[in-house]
Scaffold this motif. Structure first.
Motif, PDB file in Angstrom:
ATOM      1  N   VAL A 162      -5.069   4.253  -0.500  1.00 31.85           N
ATOM      2  CA  VAL A 162      -5.667   3.091  -1.159  1.00 31.85           C
ATOM      3  C   VAL A 162      -7.155   3.315  -1.367  1.00 31.85           C
ATOM      4  O   VAL A 162      -7.797   4.080  -0.645  1.00 31.85           O
ATOM      5  N   LYS A 163      -7.693   2.607  -2.346  1.00 34.58           N
ATOM      6  CA  LYS A 163      -9.119   2.679  -2.662  1.00 34.58           C
ATOM      7  C   LYS A 163      -9.809   1.398  -2.217  1.00 34.58           C
ATOM      8  O   LYS A 163      -9.186   0.333  -2.140  1.00 34.58           O
ATOM      9  N   VAL A 164     -11.089   1.497  -1.933  1.00 42.20           N
ATOM     10  CA  VAL A 164     -11.860   0.323  -1.541  1.00 42.20           C
ATOM     11  C   VAL A 164     -11.759  -0.729  -2.636  1.00 42.20           C
ATOM     12  O   VAL A 164     -11.868  -0.428  -3.830  1.00 42.20           O
ATOM     13  N   PRO A 220      -6.276 -12.988  -2.500  1.00 41.47           N
ATOM     14  CA  PRO A 220      -6.155 -11.531  -2.372  1.00 41.47           C
ATOM     15  C   PRO A 220      -6.855 -10.972  -1.126  1.00 41.47           C
ATOM     16  O   PRO A 220      -7.968 -11.377  -0.792  1.00 41.47           O
ATOM     17  N   VAL A 221      -6.172 -10.050  -0.452  1.00 39.16           N
ATOM     18  CA  VAL A 221      -6.740  -9.288   0.663  1.00 39.16           C
ATOM     19  C   VAL A 221      -6.917  -7.865   0.171  1.00 39.16           C
ATOM     20  O   VAL A 221      -5.957  -7.250  -0.320  1.00 39.16           O
ATOM     21  N   LYS A 222      -8.123  -7.330   0.299  1.00 37.22           N
ATOM     22  CA  LYS A 222      -8.440  -6.021  -0.280  1.00 37.22           C
ATOM     23  C   LYS A 222      -8.819  -5.005   0.786  1.00 37.22           C
ATOM     24  O   LYS A 222      -9.306  -5.365   1.859  1.00 37.22           O
ATOM     25  N   ALA A 223      -8.597  -3.741   0.466  1.00 36.86           N
ATOM     26  CA  ALA A 223      -8.985  -2.658   1.378  1.00 36.86           C
ATOM     27  C   ALA A 223     -10.497  -2.646   1.535  1.00 36.86           C
ATOM     28  O   ALA A 223     -11.230  -2.660   0.544  1.00 36.86           O
ATOM     29  N   ALA A 224     -10.970  -2.629   2.789  1.00 36.05           N
ATOM     30  CA  ALA A 224     -12.408  -2.661   3.048  1.00 36.05           C
ATOM     31  C   ALA A 224     -13.070  -1.311   2.822  1.00 36.05           C
ATOM     32  O   ALA A 224     -14.293  -1.216   2.773  1.00 36.05           O
ATOM     33  N   ALA A 225     -12.266  -0.250   2.690  1.00 37.04           N
ATOM     34  CA  ALA A 225     -12.776   1.098   2.430  1.00 37.04           C
ATOM     35  C   ALA A 225     -11.611   1.977   2.000  1.00 37.04           C
ATOM     36  O   ALA A 225     -10.433   1.597   2.153  1.00 37.04           O
ATOM     37  N   ASP A 226     -11.929   3.141   1.451  1.00 34.66           N
ATOM     38  CA  ASP A 226     -10.876   4.097   1.096  1.00 34.66           C
ATOM     39  C   ASP A 226     -10.101   4.486   2.352  1.00 34.66           C
ATOM     40  O   ASP A 226     -10.685   4.632   3.437  1.00 34.66           O
ATOM     41  N   ILE A 251      -2.489  -1.698   8.761  1.00 35.04           N
ATOM     42  CA  ILE A 251      -3.528  -0.891   9.405  1.00 35.04           C
ATOM     43  C   ILE A 251      -3.853   0.278   8.486  1.00 35.04           C
ATOM     44  O   ILE A 251      -2.946   1.002   8.060  1.00 35.04           O
ATOM     45  N   LEU A 252      -5.128   0.440   8.184  1.00 35.72           N
ATOM     46  CA  LEU A 252      -5.597   1.556   7.357  1.00 35.72           C
ATOM     47  C   LEU A 252      -6.375   2.542   8.217  1.00 35.72           C
ATOM     48  O   LEU A 252      -7.165   2.142   9.072  1.00 35.72           O
TER      49      LEU A 252
END
Length: 275
Positions: free
Chosen positions: A236-238, A187-193, A211-212
């Motif tokens: 997205v959420k962290v 899994p690759v997750k969002a590093a921040a909101d 890109i976020l």
């Protein structure tokens, strides 16, 4: 029979006239669409780029190592930065070669120059208290600005579990992120909101990329994924899973993670919590 034929012809004419009534081209991506599917890689030549289907202004700015606001201002594009296929995007402001400064030489005699020097010395002595006052006011403004910047900082978390096999390099052609190795599908997750401003594969060397945007200053990028699980303009959420690790456009299975501050790559280790 004749009435039926006339009815069919009238309907066909109405449909054709409706299709030809659009005066502006369709945008590259609608704000509610899913991931981009650009047929060509982003390749900037002579500080210009012609928009392809599936591009976003954020992806173009990311490829050019520029702040998206700078490119938007140069090209007169307002938020939400909608662009169109065939549109030419200028990366830098065109330089006006016709403007040349004229040099003037003024002859002065020694007596007048000596008087001017004495006047300048006297003026400096009188202006010193004002200068100190200005510096004090200016330093307080800088302190307030730094506090505001600190309050706008993003709270970062590690985007994936794995071994860091490449580190950030400040060299001109160095690696501008962290390479985190693990197995296919990890899994690759969002590093921040944040909000997804690009999801596609049009950036050369990044494979399937997300890109976020976290605020007006910070972006984060997640490259070489096998699967993308978010769509453009999605919030997205962290810690939320956004992709699966892969090896697209890479020689090994790993995540390439980058943080950009106002368009420039910065060392993620300085932002991520210590393990």
């Amino acid at each position: 029979m004749l009435k039926t034929y006339l009815l069919i012809m009238t309907t066909a004419c109405m449909l054709l006239s409706g299709c030809s009534s659009r005066n502006t081209p369709a945008p590259v991506t609608s704000l509610s669409t899913g991931k981009s599917s650009s047929s060509q890689k982003i390749h900037i030549e002579n500080n210009r780029y012609r928009v392809q289907k599936g591009d976003t202004l954020f992806a173009i700015a990311f490829s050019a190592n520029k702040d998206v606001r700078t490119i938007a201002q140069i090209n007169g594009i307002k938020p939400p930065y909608v662009i169109y296929p065939g549109q030419v995007i200028h990366i830098d402001r065109p330089q006006n070669k016709n403007k040349r400064r004229k040099k003037y030489t003024v002859k002065r005699n020694k007596s007048s120059s000596n008087k001017q020097k004495n006047n300048k010395i006297a003026k400096k002595e009188l202006d010193q208290p004002k200068q100190r006052e200005y510096v004090q006011k200016h330093s307080s403004k800088n302190d307030n600005a730094s506090k505001a910047l600190f309050s706008n900082k993003v709270r970062w978390h590690w985007p994936a579990v794995g071994k860091v096999t490449k580190h950030f390099s400040s060299k001109e052609n160095g690696y501008k992120g962290l390479q985190i190795a693990n197995v296919e599908g990890a899994p690759v997750k969002a590093a921040a909101d944040g909000i997804v401003v690009y999801a596609g594969n049009a950036l050369r060397g990044y494979g399937n990329l997300i890109i976020l945007k976290h605020n007006d200053d910070y972006l984060s990028a997640y490259a070489h994924n096998s699967k993308l699980q978010v769509t453009e303009q999605q919030k997205v959420k962290v810690g939320q899973k956004i992709a699966e690790m892969g090896s697209t456009d890479a020689s090994k299975t790993a995540l390439r993670f980058e943080i950009r501050f106002r368009g420039q790559a910065v060392n993620p280790v300085k932002y991520l919590p210590s393990k």
